[in-house]
Enzyme design. Structure first.
Site, short mmCIF file in Angstrom:
data_model
loop_
_atom_site.label_atom_id
_atom_site.label_comp_id
_atom_site.label_asym_id
_atom_site.label_seq_id
_atom_site.Cartn_x
_atom_site.Cartn_y
_atom_site.Cartn_z
N SER A 95 -22.88 18.59 6.57
CA SER A 95 -21.67 18.23 7.30
C SER A 95 -21.08 19.34 8.15
CB SER A 95 -20.60 17.70 6.33
OG SER A 95 -20.95 16.40 5.93
N TYR A 197 -12.23 10.91 3.38
CA TYR A 197 -13.45 11.40 4.02
C TYR A 197 -14.42 10.24 4.17
CZ TYR A 197 -17.05 14.96 4.93
OH TYR A 197 -18.01 15.76 5.50
N SER A 198 -14.90 10.03 5.38
CA SER A 198 -15.86 8.96 5.62
C SER A 198 -16.90 9.42 6.64
CB SER A 198 -15.16 7.69 6.14
OG SER A 198 -16.13 6.70 6.48
N ASN A 199 -18.14 9.48 6.21
CA ASN A 199 -19.21 9.85 7.13
C ASN A 199 -19.36 8.86 8.28
OD1 ASN A 199 -20.46 12.31 5.95
ND2 ASN A 199 -20.70 10.98 4.18
N GLY A 341 -21.20 21.68 3.83
CA GLY A 341 -22.12 20.59 4.04
C GLY A 341 -23.01 20.37 2.85
#
Length: 396
Positions: A95, A197-199, A341
């Site tokens: 990330s 948090y959302s990818n 990440g």
């Protein structure tokens, strides 16, 4: 999965693609810049890095910068056949990719091609519906994880044998978004005080970059960041391979007593947008330094990026593709800024101290959540690199 309780827990991005032998250590000094005050101690950095390996991590690589001085270190192995890790080895950055994508989006804002408060439907009509309150998701909300859009990796986690399944998957970005939108929203766009948090947010932003920039996401990152900064070991892969000299990534998917699974080759589409970059410690530090020095964004947009909101974890706040964290050095020293990440087989940490003088990028080739004690050891490396030493107590 056990719950981590140290500063590293707060730095790790969440879930799949979340927000992480013989030592080979070298250091160099730029004589033109001269010595730096309170610089991290080489021996302490080397010892802290070796302590990560002592906790069962196969390999760790790091680069620390302070003013003109650079320290590079490696410990352990790049693969379990015994090849030593080297400080210049490539790895999957997870990330930390989000900061690159956010930077490109903000460059498009600077060019007047989009605005932070544009509804995403203005540029990608029909991709994301309005929330139950009728509000549309904006570019700003996607960047800062305040959109409420469900996280597609939460869906993938429910698959049988999710990591092996995902390793050989062939999802498209639109399929990842559609997968997420079949789930209940966390909250409505614009709801005050909410963060999750959302990818999926960064899959949508990747599609936005392609639509507005006119090139594939990897090409836009390359022409706007990679080439200008001469990040010669950074790429957005189009295949599952990890080219060049690199760390192999591992997870003990069948339990600590079983053979590890090699996850070095991994689907290029699984984390497209939120976590699919390959890089090195030197390249990521160079990027973070250029960003902090205002060489990639105008001051007002760098300020927007750093304008953080509280998250669901104490001590961690989030801006527009950038974390701020006070758990590493304590609130009295201010937050370190950057991103962490986590993708299967790799954890990465790339941060700058509150005063902007010290940087570290650290990568390991295993999932820390399955390696007892490694989180605490990683925390010591980060603190050694980024925190000012406590003042000496006067003699009695």
């Amino acid at each position: 999965m056990r719950r981590l309780t140290t500063a590293v827990t707060l730095l790790l991005a969440l879930g799949l693609a979340g927000s992480a032998t013989v030592p080979a250590v070298a250091a160099s000094t730029d004589p033109a810049r001269g010595p730096a005050a309170a610089r991290p101690d080489d021996a302490a950095l080397r010892s802290a890095l070796d302590a990560v390996i002592a906790q069962g991590v196969p390999g760790a690589v790091a680069e620390v910068r302070e003013d003109g001085r650079v320290w590079r270190g490696a410990s352990g192995v790049a693969d379990l056949s015994g090849r030593p890790a080297r400080a210049g080895d490539r790895f999957r950055a997870g990330s930390v990719t989000k900061t690159f994508v956010a930077t490109v989006v903000l460059q498009l804002v600077a060019e007047g091609r989009i605005a932070l408060d544009d509804p995403i439907g203005r540029h990608l009509p029909g991709l994301v519906p309005a929330g139950a309150n009728g509000a549309e998701v904006t570019v700003r909300q996607l960047l800062g994880h305040t959109s409420g859009i469900p996280n597609y990796t939460d869906v993938l986690r429910r698959l049988p044998d999710p990591i092996r399944t995902l390793q050989h998957s062939a999802y498209t970005p639109h399929e990842l978004v559609a997968m997420a939108l079949r789930e209940p929203w966390a909250f409505n766009p614009g709801d005050q005080g909410h963060w999750q948090y959302s990818n999926t947010n960064y899959v949508v932003l990747g599609l936005l970059v392609e639509r507005v920039g006119g090139h594939p996401l990897g090409r836009e990152i390359e022409r706007r960041i990679v080439r200008p900064l001469r990040l010669t070991d950074t790429l957005v892969p189009a295949t599952p391979d990890l080219p060049g000299r690199h760390l192999n990534g591992y997870e003990w998917l069948d339990g600590p007593g079983a053979s590890p699974t090699d996850l070095t080759a991994f689907s290029a589409g699984a984390f497209w947008g939120p976590g699919n970059m390959i890089s090195t410690t030197a390249d990521l530090n160079r990027f973070q330094r250029a960003l902090a020095e205002g060489r990639l964004l105008p001051p007002w947009l760098l300020s927007e990026m750093r304008d953080t909101k509280d998250t669901d974890r104490p001590g961690r706040s989030y801006g527009l593709g950038m974390e701020a964290n006070t758990t590493v050095c304590g609130p009295d020293q201010g937050p370190v800024r950057g991103h962490s990440g986590s993708v299967p087989g790799y954890n990465t940490f790339s941060f700058t101290s509150a005063d902007g003088r010290r940087q570290i990028t650290l990568a390991v080739n295993v999932d820390l959540t399955k390696t007892k004690g490694a989180d605490e050891a990683i925390g010591r490396v980060l603190a050694t690199a980024l925190c000012r030493p406590a003042p000496a107590r006067p003699a009695a």
